[in-house]
Scaffold this active site. Structure first.
Site, PDB file in Angstrom:
ATOM      1  N   GLY A 351       1.739   6.963  -1.236  1.00 17.30           N
ATOM      2  CA  GLY A 351       2.201   6.342  -1.864  1.00 17.30           C
ATOM      3  C   GLY A 351       3.688   5.950  -1.996  1.00 17.30           C
ATOM      4  N   THR A 352       4.874   5.062  -0.915  1.00 21.88           N
ATOM      5  CA  THR A 352       5.926   4.836  -0.420  1.00 21.88           C
ATOM      6  C   THR A 352       6.688   3.596  -0.649  1.00 21.88           C
ATOM      7  OG1 THR A 352       5.476   6.142   1.612  1.00 21.88           O
ATOM      8  CG2 THR A 352       7.083   4.717   1.984  1.00 21.88           C
ATOM      9  N   VAL A 353       7.749   3.239  -1.005  1.00 20.94           N
ATOM     10  CA  VAL A 353       8.493   2.125  -1.347  1.00 20.94           C
ATOM     11  C   VAL A 353       9.362   1.662  -0.129  1.00 20.94           C
ATOM     12  CG1 VAL A 353       8.219   1.884  -3.654  1.00 20.94           C
ATOM     13  CG2 VAL A 353      10.016   3.016  -2.806  1.00 20.94           C
ATOM     14  N   SER A 370      10.025   7.863  -0.671  1.00 21.14           N
ATOM     15  CA  SER A 370       8.356   7.953  -1.052  1.00 21.14           C
ATOM     16  C   SER A 370       8.430   9.463  -1.709  1.00 21.14           C
ATOM     17  CB  SER A 370       7.815   7.636   0.440  1.00 21.14           C
ATOM     18  OG  SER A 370       6.445   8.346   0.041  1.00 21.14           O
TER      19      SER A 370
END
Length: 534
Positions: A351, A352-353, A370
């Site tokens: 789940g 990373t931005v 993340s």
């Protein structure tokens, strides 16, 4: 005011975005966060200020991908040279192979999945070295979103509900993320006073409270209360390291990634093999082009899984893995007409931005943070809003492996920022693709599309992607050309058209390409991505 019926947030019709252009730009996976970065640029800040403000805001508005307990990495072009920052955390000093005896794999939930979180140290290090605005100013938008509330966007709401099912029983999670016993619906306002207060403590202390102050004490106490062994000393010992970059010439450009423990070296290895194979003779989406990409990635991933680790523990040097002779040798093993299932090679010892930001002065930033697996470990420190990553899952339990779990050690890491330079040493593109093991594969596809074939950043982000999943198995998105899929199958690939959640499966891309004195940005519709500019 009466409650409205829920809206249907599905998009049943094909839509197309145009690339965003401007002299100052921020591209990330959530519109409110992108606007936080733009506010810094409008206030006279630079691209680093914008990236940090965006990153802080993302911990609030996209908790399904990152949090205050995330790790972070960055590549920065300061106008004269390129800098690499590794702000991933190390394992607690009390971790040993014996602690995990009896496990077949590392835990992915709870305190035994958590290494020291590094994102806050990344914000502080970047600001101290390159920032123009006061550090406390950068947190203002994020604090406002947390304290006053923000409407949860549709994709985030879906991921939030999934995370609640998986992690709702973990200490602190429900209290923080499941108000009223459920995840917020799309369009509902979500507030977190605890998150706002923690951001204020981080902002006022330039991050010191997180590693050597009251917040560190609360994290360590929560670990002790729940069977963990992370201590105040583990947190105080953390540092973000300026580590430089590794590079690989490709298509007349030079692609840069950070050194291990990240997986970026796999992108560079695969690009080196494609150069050796002379890729580019066929159209971009031709089966020959796709087949060679897949095969090169398989070879690179085989070596990654064998050798990648904390750089201080690696048994093979990055230079050996990137040696042109070695990559040419590996490329010769690729069958142009048949899918293979390669093992690792034997290089000589030697789940990373995601956020891309750039400003009119020429500064460009490639930044990623993340928690891993969406919300991470599920652990949320009570009263703080600090949701902790689960990067310990990245360790191996194989005896003697370079990446074997051990004390005060960085695990092999999935999140990676990328950067491309022109051959003359001028900056070209900041880019990244979120999504676990998809990231190095996504970097390869973005580099090929933009650098080799000249596709614009938005088209590159929109294009359907493939993903190697092991052995002969390859997953492709539903938009992939059916004729190419049939031809891949004929060459021996075991292809699945994956119709699940594209965010997790194929990641989300953000790209900012420099052209003259302006920038061209693309953002990924697989998430709530948005590029903003002026």
């Amino acid at each position: 005011m009466p409650t409205s019926s829920p809206l249907d947030f599905t998009n049943p019709y094909p839509s197309a975005r145009s690339a965003v252009m401007g002299r100052n730009v921020v591209s990330t996976s959530q519109p409110l966060a992108a606007q936080a970065g733009l506010r810094m640029l409008l206030a006279g800040g630079n691209a680093v200020d914008a990236a940090i403000a965006t990153a802080m805001a993302l911990t609030v508005v996209e908790p399904t991908g990152c949090g205050l307990g995330s790790d972070g990495f960055a590549i920065v072009w300061d106008g004269k040279e390129l800098h690499g920052l590794n702000a991933s955390g190390r394992s607690p000093a009390a971790w040993s192979a014996d602690r995990f005896a009896g496990h077949s794999v590392m835990p992915d939930k709870g305190w035994d999945a958590i290494t020291v979180p590094g994102a806050v140290s990344a914000w502080s290090a970047l600001s101290r070295r390159f920032g123009r605005l006061p550090f406390a100013d950068l947190a203002v938008p994020a604090i406002g979103y947390a304290r006053n509330g923000f409407p949860v966007s549709p994709i985030i709401a879906h991921l939030w509900a999934m995370g609640g099912v998986r992690l709702g029983d973990q200490p602190g999670f429900a209290e923080c993320f499941l108000p009223g016993g459920r995840a917020p619906f799309a369009g509902e306002l979500f507030r977190s006073e605890a998150h706002a207060s923690t951001l204020e403590a981080i902002a006022d202390s330039h991050g010191e409270a997180f590693y050597r102050g009251a917040l560190a004490s609360r994290m360590a106490a929560h670990a002790r209360e729940n069977g963990g062994v992370m201590t105040e000393d583990d947190l105080a010992a953390h540092s973000a390291d300026w580590c430089g970059t590794l590079s690989q010439p490709f298509a007349g450009s030079v692609v840069h990634e950070l050194p291990p423990n990240g997986q970026g070296i796999a992108t560079l290895m695969a690009l080196g093999m494609l150069e050796a194979l002379g890729i580019g003779n066929q159209p971009l989406d031709h089966v020959d082009t796709v087949h060679l990409q897949i095969e090169a990635m398989k070879f690179a991933l085989a070596d990654l899984h064998r050798y990648n680790a904390d750089i201080d523990a690696m048994q093979v040097t990055p230079a050996a893995l990137l040696d042109p002779a070695y990559l040419a040798e590996r490329a010769q093993l690729i069958d142009r007409n048949r899918a293979g299932d390669p093992g690792h090679g034997a290089p000589k010892q030697g789940g990373t931005v995601y956020i891309a930001a750039a400003d009119a002065s020429g500064m460009m930033v490639s930044f990623i943070q993340s928690n891993y697996m969406g919300f991470g470990s599920g652990i949320v420190v009570p009263g703080t809003g600090i949701s902790m990553q689960n990067r310990g899952f990245g360790f191996s339990l194989e005896q003697g492996h370079a990446n074997q779990v051990g004390p005060s050690k960085r695990p092999s890491h999935t999140i990676i920022p990328a950067f491309a330079m022109h051959a003359d040493g001028t900056p070209q593109m900041a880019f990244g693709v979120m999504g676990g093991p998809m990231q190095s594969q996504g970097h390869l596809q973005m580099a090929l599309r933009v650098l080799h074939y000249g596709q614009n950043p938005q088209a590159a982000a929109d294009a359907p992607r493939w993903r190697v999943t092991g052995g002969l198995k390859v997953a492709v998105e539903p938009g992939f050309d059916a004729g190419v899929v049939s031809e891949l199958v004929a060459r021996g690939h075991d292809v699945t058209v994956e119709r699940g959640n594209g965010v997790f499966a194929f990641g989300g891309a953000q790209l900012v390409l420099k052209r003259g004195d302006a920038y061209i940005a693309g953002s990924d519709p697989r998430k709530d991505g948005q590029a903003v500019a002026f």
